[in-house]
Scaffold this active site. Structure first.
Site, PDB file in Angstrom:
ATOM      1  N   GLY A  11       0.867  -1.246   0.133  1.00 40.63           N
ATOM      2  CA  GLY A  11       0.150   0.003   0.008  1.00 40.63           C
ATOM      3  C   GLY A  11       0.771   1.329   0.062  1.00 40.63           C
ATOM      4  N   ASN A  88       1.486  -2.261   5.497  1.00 41.13           N
ATOM      5  CA  ASN A  88       0.724  -1.050   5.392  1.00 41.13           C
ATOM      6  C   ASN A  88      -0.597  -1.193   5.020  1.00 41.13           C
ATOM      7  OD1 ASN A  88       0.328   2.013   5.602  1.00 41.13           O
ATOM      8  ND2 ASN A  88       0.357   1.419   3.443  1.00 41.13           N
ATOM      9  N   SER A 142      -3.981  -0.714  14.863  1.00 41.24           N
ATOM     10  CA  SER A 142      -4.733   0.396  15.124  1.00 41.24           C
ATOM     11  C   SER A 142      -5.338   0.576  16.563  1.00 41.24           C
ATOM     12  CB  SER A 142      -6.088   0.483  14.408  1.00 41.24           C
ATOM     13  OG  SER A 142      -7.028   1.467  14.701  1.00 41.24           O
ATOM     14  N   TYR A 157     -13.481  -3.929  10.543  1.00 40.70           N
ATOM     15  CA  TYR A 157     -12.138  -3.272  10.809  1.00 40.70           C
ATOM     16  C   TYR A 157     -11.431  -3.681  12.293  1.00 40.70           C
ATOM     17  CZ  TYR A 157      -8.447   0.284  10.768  1.00 40.70           C
ATOM     18  OH  TYR A 157      -7.269   1.022  10.594  1.00 40.70           O
TER      19      TYR A 157
END
Length: 190
Positions: A11, A88, A142, A157
């Site tokens: 990415g 990433n 995250s 997610y």
């Protein structure tokens, strides 16, 4: 003079990935900029080259096992080494009003891109790194994947980022003493 390190950044054609490529190239690392869309990868490569930074675009779709295997086969065969892998690439596709079947498809697609792809890339990179007794694997995570702070919404997610944290911990334990370090990073909201 030490050999130039080689890094693969998934990415890498935009956002955080592009900046990671920029910083690694500035540090003298040979950067392979992985991009699902070949044209976008080449455009990012041109931008970097215009800035005097040596970056090479490689088509790489982390949601496609064949694309991953092809890229890693090229690295193993043509380059013979990979020192740094930055996982990433990722997606965040949520639909608040998705019916259960749509939601499961979103979860599957998100897990494929955010967990299974990075796991396969890492599994294929580790033997290359192990042969040189040096490697760094960085997985982008995250705070939304933290079980301690888990909240409502964004289930796909959140599951994927909790999953990449598991991948990180397991691979770090499995590579202990091999000269390979595996970590995750939470870049925060950007």
């Amino acid at each position: 003079m030490p050999e130039q390190r080689i890094a693969l950044v998934t990415g890498g054609n935009r956002g955080i990935g592009l900046e990671i490529c920029r910083q690694l190239a500035k540090a003298g690392v040979r950067v392979l900029l992985g991009s699902r869309d070949a044209a976008k990868g080449v455009a990012a490569e041109k931008e970097m080259l215009a800035a005097g930074l040596g970056v090479e675009a490689r088509e790489l779709d982390v949601a496609d096992d064949e694309s991953i295997k092809e890229c890693m086969s090229w690295i193993r065969g043509d380059l013979g080494r990979l020192d740094i892998l930055v996982n990433n690439a990722g997606i965040m596709v949520e639909e608040n009003d998705a019916d259960p079947e749509q939601e499961i498809k979103i979860v599957r697609d998100t897990m494929q891109t955010n967990v299974y792809g990075p796991l396969l890339l890492s599994r294929l990179a580790i033997p290359i790194m192990k042969s040189r007794r040096y490697g760094r694997i960085v997985n982008l995570s995250s705070g939304m994947g933290s079980l301690a702070d888990m909240g409502a919404g964004y289930i796909a997610y959140r599951m994927s980022k909790a999953g990449i944290n598991v991948v990180t911990r397991v691979l770090a334990a499995e590579t202990q003493g091999m000269g390979i370090l595996v970590n995750s990073v939470d870049p925060g909201w950007v």
